[in-house]
Design a protein around this motif. Structure first.
Motif, PDB file in Angstrom:
ATOM      1  N   ALA A 203       9.786  17.680   8.903  1.00  0.00           N
ATOM      2  CA  ALA A 203       9.272  17.038  10.112  1.00  0.00           C
ATOM      3  C   ALA A 203       9.739  15.596  10.229  1.00  0.00           C
ATOM      4  O   ALA A 203       9.949  15.087  11.338  1.00  0.00           O
ATOM      5  N   LEU A 204       9.931  14.928   9.104  1.00  0.00           N
ATOM      6  CA  LEU A 204      10.366  13.536   9.124  1.00  0.00           C
ATOM      7  C   LEU A 204      11.794  13.389   9.624  1.00  0.00           C
ATOM      8  O   LEU A 204      12.157  12.365  10.196  1.00  0.00           O
ATOM      9  N   GLY A 205      12.620  14.394   9.412  1.00  0.00           N
ATOM     10  CA  GLY A 205      13.980  14.345   9.916  1.00  0.00           C
ATOM     11  C   GLY A 205      14.972  13.847   8.874  1.00  0.00           C
ATOM     12  O   GLY A 205      14.606  13.509   7.746  1.00  0.00           O
ATOM     13  N   PRO A 206      16.250  13.759   9.244  1.00  0.00           N
ATOM     14  CA  PRO A 206      17.310  13.489   8.264  1.00  0.00           C
ATOM     15  C   PRO A 206      17.527  12.026   7.904  1.00  0.00           C
ATOM     16  O   PRO A 206      18.182  11.727   6.920  1.00  0.00           O
ATOM     17  N   GLY A 207      17.028  11.106   8.675  1.00  0.00           N
ATOM     18  CA  GLY A 207      17.300   9.693   8.414  1.00  0.00           C
ATOM     19  C   GLY A 207      16.237   9.029   7.564  1.00  0.00           C
ATOM     20  O   GLY A 207      15.369   9.677   6.979  1.00  0.00           O
ATOM     21  N   ASP A 208      16.300   7.694   7.499  1.00  0.00           N
ATOM     22  CA  ASP A 208      15.302   6.937   6.755  1.00  0.00           C
ATOM     23  C   ASP A 208      13.959   6.920   7.478  1.00  0.00           C
ATOM     24  O   ASP A 208      13.883   7.079   8.696  1.00  0.00           O
ATOM     25  N   VAL A 209      12.919   6.705   6.701  1.00  0.00           N
ATOM     26  CA  VAL A 209      11.572   6.501   7.220  1.00  0.00           C
ATOM     27  C   VAL A 209      11.229   5.030   7.037  1.00  0.00           C
ATOM     28  O   VAL A 209      11.271   4.522   5.916  1.00  0.00           O
ATOM     29  N   VAL A 210      10.916   4.354   8.135  1.00  0.00           N
ATOM     30  CA  VAL A 210      10.490   2.953   8.069  1.00  0.00           C
ATOM     31  C   VAL A 210       8.986   2.935   8.269  1.00  0.00           C
ATOM     32  O   VAL A 210       8.470   3.348   9.311  1.00  0.00           O
ATOM     33  N   LEU A 211       8.286   2.461   7.251  1.00  0.00           N
ATOM     34  CA  LEU A 211       6.834   2.530   7.224  1.00  0.00           C
ATOM     35  C   LEU A 211       6.266   1.118   7.182  1.00  0.00           C
ATOM     36  O   LEU A 211       6.574   0.344   6.273  1.00  0.00           O
ATOM     37  N   ASP A 212       5.471   0.767   8.193  1.00  0.00           N
ATOM     38  CA  ASP A 212       4.791  -0.522   8.247  1.00  0.00           C
ATOM     39  C   ASP A 212       3.299  -0.297   8.081  1.00  0.00           C
ATOM     40  O   ASP A 212       2.728   0.616   8.702  1.00  0.00           O
ATOM     41  N   LEU A 213       2.677  -1.134   7.239  1.00  0.00           N
ATOM     42  CA  LEU A 213       1.250  -1.022   6.985  1.00  0.00           C
ATOM     43  C   LEU A 213       0.613  -2.400   7.101  1.00  0.00           C
ATOM     44  O   LEU A 213       1.143  -3.378   6.565  1.00  0.00           O
ATOM     45  N   ARG A 225       2.309   2.254  11.019  1.00  0.00           N
ATOM     46  CA  ARG A 225       3.380   2.590  11.960  1.00  0.00           C
ATOM     47  C   ARG A 225       4.519   3.221  11.168  1.00  0.00           C
ATOM     48  O   ARG A 225       5.036   2.626  10.236  1.00  0.00           O
ATOM     49  N   ARG A 226       4.889   4.440  11.569  1.00  0.00           N
ATOM     50  CA  ARG A 226       5.931   5.188  10.861  1.00  0.00           C
ATOM     51  C   ARG A 226       7.031   5.542  11.868  1.00  0.00           C
ATOM     52  O   ARG A 226       6.783   6.236  12.856  1.00  0.00           O
ATOM     53  N   ALA A 227       8.223   5.069  11.608  1.00  0.00           N
ATOM     54  CA  ALA A 227       9.362   5.338  12.485  1.00  0.00           C
ATOM     55  C   ALA A 227      10.312   6.283  11.771  1.00  0.00           C
ATOM     56  O   ALA A 227      10.871   5.946  10.726  1.00  0.00           O
ATOM     57  N   ALA A 228      10.482   7.489  12.334  1.00  0.00           N
ATOM     58  CA  ALA A 228      11.362   8.481  11.760  1.00  0.00           C
ATOM     59  C   ALA A 228      11.845   9.363  12.905  1.00  0.00           C
ATOM     60  O   ALA A 228      12.272   8.852  13.927  1.00  0.00           O
ATOM     61  N   ALA A 229      11.778  10.685  12.759  1.00  0.00           N
ATOM     62  CA  ALA A 229      12.159  11.562  13.861  1.00  0.00           C
ATOM     63  C   ALA A 229      11.334  11.242  15.097  1.00  0.00           C
ATOM     64  O   ALA A 229      11.824  11.334  16.231  1.00  0.00           O
ATOM     65  N   GLU A 230      10.078  10.888  14.888  1.00  0.00           N
ATOM     66  CA  GLU A 230       9.216  10.364  15.945  1.00  0.00           C
ATOM     67  C   GLU A 230       8.546   9.094  15.427  1.00  0.00           C
ATOM     68  O   GLU A 230       8.485   8.859  14.230  1.00  0.00           O
ATOM     69  N   VAL A 231       8.051   8.301  16.357  1.00  0.00           N
ATOM     70  CA  VAL A 231       7.351   7.071  15.990  1.00  0.00           C
ATOM     71  C   VAL A 231       5.856   7.304  16.171  1.00  0.00           C
ATOM     72  O   VAL A 231       5.400   7.677  17.261  1.00  0.00           O
ATOM     73  N   ASP A 232       5.107   7.104  15.104  1.00  0.00           N
ATOM     74  CA  ASP A 232       3.656   7.262  15.119  1.00  0.00           C
ATOM     75  C   ASP A 232       2.994   5.931  14.797  1.00  0.00           C
ATOM     76  O   ASP A 232       3.444   5.204  13.906  1.00  0.00           O
ATOM     77  N   THR A 233       1.910   5.639  15.504  1.00  0.00           N
ATOM     78  CA  THR A 233       1.084   4.475  15.198  1.00  0.00           C
ATOM     79  C   THR A 233      -0.365   4.941  15.109  1.00  0.00           C
ATOM     80  O   THR A 233      -0.851   5.621  16.020  1.00  0.00           O
ATOM     81  N   VAL A 234      -1.041   4.597  14.020  1.00  0.00           N
ATOM     82  CA  VAL A 234      -2.429   5.008  13.816  1.00  0.00           C
ATOM     83  C   VAL A 234      -3.249   3.795  13.425  1.00  0.00           C
ATOM     84  O   VAL A 234      -2.886   3.078  12.480  1.00  0.00           O
TER      85      VAL A 234
END
Length: 266
Positions: A203-213, A225-234
């Motif tokens: 689900a995360l996809g083939p590239g890097d995951v940039v994770l901000d906390l 905030r997680r930027a990968a195949a999709e960008v999620d903010t919680v």
């Protein structure tokens, strides 16, 4: 920020959590075009009692271990949602997407969909449909929302960075960032079985995951905030609050689902 209070318990729990420090959705999307003015990589052997980036993230894991629950508001791939999540002792989720009448409730291995007039009309009376196949349903959605998953990935990263102190919703927070591969993000999840880890990596996809906390002065995760195949903010509130409760719908208002597996959410 001040360290959490119960350090004796923290040291014991750190031993239990040490496995997560050895092992992270991925298009390589940048989380923030601004680069930190003075990134602070952690060095040496981190522990929850030091204030290096690694130490703070280990402390955040211990806070989550104690809290076991929180309320959230989220933007998942552009969809607004809100609800509550329990990650221990069992998985419990309440999820309500904005503009969608029905609600999802997950109680361990059972899922309930509905709670709206449209579902009652379709079912001829009951407002809820129950699905259960012996496994935790909607695992992918839960792993996107879970602070435990995000913090485990961050704590296992080689060089978490302190971006700096910021103001978030009138609260002073510290902003941390890690960049990891999808494989490393998934491998850090020792609390998940192999199938869940594989699904998470895909689900995360083939590239890097940039994770901000963003962590408050008690090392509670205020925003993810997680930027990968999709960008999620919680955004999270109410960690450990006894007022957070998710109940199963009344049996008389529930109909069995068509098939054991629940349908995908729209």
């Amino acid at each position: 920020m001040a360290a959490p209070a119960r350090w004796a318990a923290a040291l014991l729990a750190a031993v239990l959590l040490a496995g997560t420090a050895t092992a992270c959705t991925g298009s390589g999307t940048a989380a923030d075009p601004a680069s930190p003015s003075s990134p602070t990589p952690s060095t040496g052997e981190a522990s929850p009692t030091d204030r290096s980036p690694h130490g703070v993230l280990l402390s955040a894991q211990l806070v989550l271990h104690d809290a076991r629950r929180a309320e959230y508001t989220a933007v998942l791939g552009g969809e607004d949602a809100k609800g509550a999540l329990f990650w221990a002792p069992k998985t419990v989720l309440k999820y309500q997407a904005e503009g969608v009448g029905r609600t999802l409730v997950v109680l361990d291995t059972s899922a309930y969909l509905g709670g709206d007039p449209g579902t009652a009309a379709r079912l001829g009376g009951p407002h809820w449909q129950k699905f259960s196949d012996g496994r935790i349903p909607y695992g992918g959605l839960i792993d996107r929302l879970s602070p435990v998953v995000a913090v485990a990935a961050a704590a296992a990263a080689d060089e978490p960075r302190l971006i700096g102190e910021e103001k978030l919703l009138d609260t002073t927070v510290e902003h941390y960032r890690v960049t990891v591969s999808a494989a490393r993000y998934a491998a850090a999840q020792n609390q998940l079985d192999q199938g869940r880890r594989q699904a998470l990596e895909a689900a995360l996809g083939p590239g890097d995951v940039v994770l901000d906390l963003w962590l408050d002065d008690r090392d509670q995760l205020v925003r993810l905030r997680r930027a990968a195949a999709e960008v999620d903010t919680v955004d999270y509130t109410g960690f450990g609050s006894s007022a957070i409760s998710v109940q199963a719908p009344a049996e008389a208002d529930t109909a069995p689902g068509a098939g054991a597996s629940p349908p995908p959410l729209p």
